[in-house]
Design a protein around this motif. Structure first.
Motif, PDB file in Angstrom:
ATOM      1  N   GLU A 102       5.334   6.806  -0.022  1.00 20.80           N
ATOM      2  CA  GLU A 102       5.916   5.469   0.047  1.00 20.80           C
ATOM      3  C   GLU A 102       7.299   5.483  -0.573  1.00 20.80           C
ATOM      4  OE1 GLU A 102       4.444   2.999  -3.799  1.00 20.80           O
ATOM      5  OE2 GLU A 102       2.962   3.238  -2.218  1.00 20.80           O
ATOM      6  N   VAL A 127       2.288   2.558   9.758  1.00 20.27           N
ATOM      7  CA  VAL A 127       3.164   2.373   8.616  1.00 20.27           C
ATOM      8  C   VAL A 127       2.887   0.996   8.042  1.00 20.27           C
ATOM      9  CG1 VAL A 127       5.566   2.233   7.855  1.00 20.27           C
ATOM     10  CG2 VAL A 127       4.938   3.794   9.698  1.00 20.27           C
ATOM     11  N   GLU A 150      10.365   2.371  -1.748  1.00 20.39           N
ATOM     12  CA  GLU A 150      10.729   0.968  -1.851  1.00 20.39           C
ATOM     13  C   GLU A 150      12.234   0.855  -1.698  1.00 20.39           C
ATOM     14  OE1 GLU A 150      10.053  -2.878  -4.725  1.00 20.39           O
ATOM     15  OE2 GLU A 150       9.184  -0.959  -5.277  1.00 20.39           O
ATOM     16  N   ASP A 206      -0.008   8.625   1.963  1.00 22.09           N
ATOM     17  CA  ASP A 206       0.204   8.532   0.525  1.00 22.09           C
ATOM     18  C   ASP A 206       1.681   8.574   0.135  1.00 22.09           C
ATOM     19  OD1 ASP A 206       0.643  11.153   1.183  1.00 22.09           O
ATOM     20  OD2 ASP A 206      -0.547  11.999  -0.435  1.00 22.09           O
ATOM     21  N   GLN A 228       5.428  -3.799   3.060  1.00 26.31           N
ATOM     22  CA  GLN A 228       5.085  -4.864   2.136  1.00 26.31           C
ATOM     23  C   GLN A 228       6.382  -5.543   1.739  1.00 26.31           C
ATOM     24  OE1 GLN A 228       2.468  -3.606  -0.923  1.00 26.31           O
ATOM     25  NE2 GLN A 228       2.675  -5.487  -2.082  1.00 26.31           N
ATOM     26  N   PHE A 287       9.829  10.612   5.122  1.00 31.44           N
ATOM     27  CA  PHE A 287       8.704  10.324   6.003  1.00 31.44           C
ATOM     28  C   PHE A 287       8.513  11.402   7.053  1.00 31.44           C
ATOM     29  CE2 PHE A 287       8.854   5.644   4.841  1.00 31.44           C
ATOM     30  CZ  PHE A 287       7.847   5.800   3.913  1.00 31.44           C
ATOM     31  N   GLN A 339       2.703  -8.638   4.497  1.00 28.91           N
ATOM     32  CA  GLN A 339       2.394  -7.273   4.893  1.00 28.91           C
ATOM     33  C   GLN A 339       2.325  -7.172   6.412  1.00 28.91           C
ATOM     34  OE1 GLN A 339      -0.806  -5.327   2.891  1.00 28.91           O
ATOM     35  NE2 GLN A 339      -0.243  -6.159   0.907  1.00 28.91           N
ATOM     36  N   LEU A 350       8.652  -2.345   0.855  1.00 22.55           N
ATOM     37  CA  LEU A 350       7.899  -1.147   0.513  1.00 22.55           C
ATOM     38  C   LEU A 350       7.368  -0.586   1.819  1.00 22.55           C
ATOM     39  CD1 LEU A 350       6.508   0.703  -1.634  1.00 22.55           C
ATOM     40  CD2 LEU A 350       4.534  -0.807  -1.406  1.00 22.55           C
ATOM     41  N   MET A 351       7.678   0.683   2.106  1.00 21.99           N
ATOM     42  CA  MET A 351       7.254   1.319   3.344  1.00 21.99           C
ATOM     43  C   MET A 351       6.317   2.459   2.974  1.00 21.99           C
ATOM     44  SD  MET A 351       9.798   2.578   6.319  1.00 21.99           S
ATOM     45  CE  MET A 351       9.252   3.078   7.915  1.00 21.99           C
ATOM     46  N   ARG A 352       5.110   2.468   3.552  1.00 23.59           N
ATOM     47  CA  ARG A 352       4.110   3.467   3.192  1.00 23.59           C
ATOM     48  C   ARG A 352       3.530   4.109   4.448  1.00 23.59           C
ATOM     49  NH1 ARG A 352       0.117   0.532   0.192  1.00 23.59           N
ATOM     50  NH2 ARG A 352       1.615   0.663  -1.476  1.00 23.59           N
TER      51      ARG A 352
END
Length: 122
Positions: free
Chosen positions: A95, A4, A97, A93, A7, A113, A56, A88-90
């Motif tokens: 994500e 994961v 915020e 593809d 940011q 998720f 990050q 921001l969690m990704r």
């Protein structure tokens, strides 16, 4: 296991670095296997070959609904105690915020998720 990307952002690089350290402390209390800072190639002429990306973090953790929920809840709790902060969690593809989420947003984050993980077959 899954990775994961988080940011984080502040007013400037120094504040963003402080925020990142604070979030790292919160994350150490959660069921995460590893917390690392991503790196990139350093600018030509610098002493190091790589540079850390400010703000990050990469989390390596089990791809289970319980772990995703715990991480989302931990981040949401940290955000509630902050002013003007965003995360921001990704995952792959997908994500989302967050900025000052409530419990409903945390639940939606975890659900999104988990659905992504299930679609990807992780």
């Amino acid at each position: 296991m899954m990775q994961v990307l988080l940011q984080l952002s502040g007013a400037d690089d120094a504040e963003t670095d402080d925020i990142t350290l604070a979030v790292r402390k919160v994350l150490r209390e959660l069921p995460i296997d590893a917390i690392t800072a991503p790196t990139v190639a350093a600018q030509p002429g610098t002493r190091s070959e790589t540079a850390v990306l400010v703000g990050q973090l990469v989390l390596t953790m089990a791809s289970t609904p319980a772990v995703v929920q715990a991480v989302a809840a931990g981040l949401a709790g940290w955000l509630r105690r902050q002013r003007s902060r965003r995360v921001l969690m990704r995952i792959g593809d997908a994500e989302i915020e967050l900025d000052g989420p409530n419990d409903d947003v945390t639940a939606r984050l975890a659900d999104a998720f988990i659905a992504h993980i299930e679609r990807e077959g992780r």
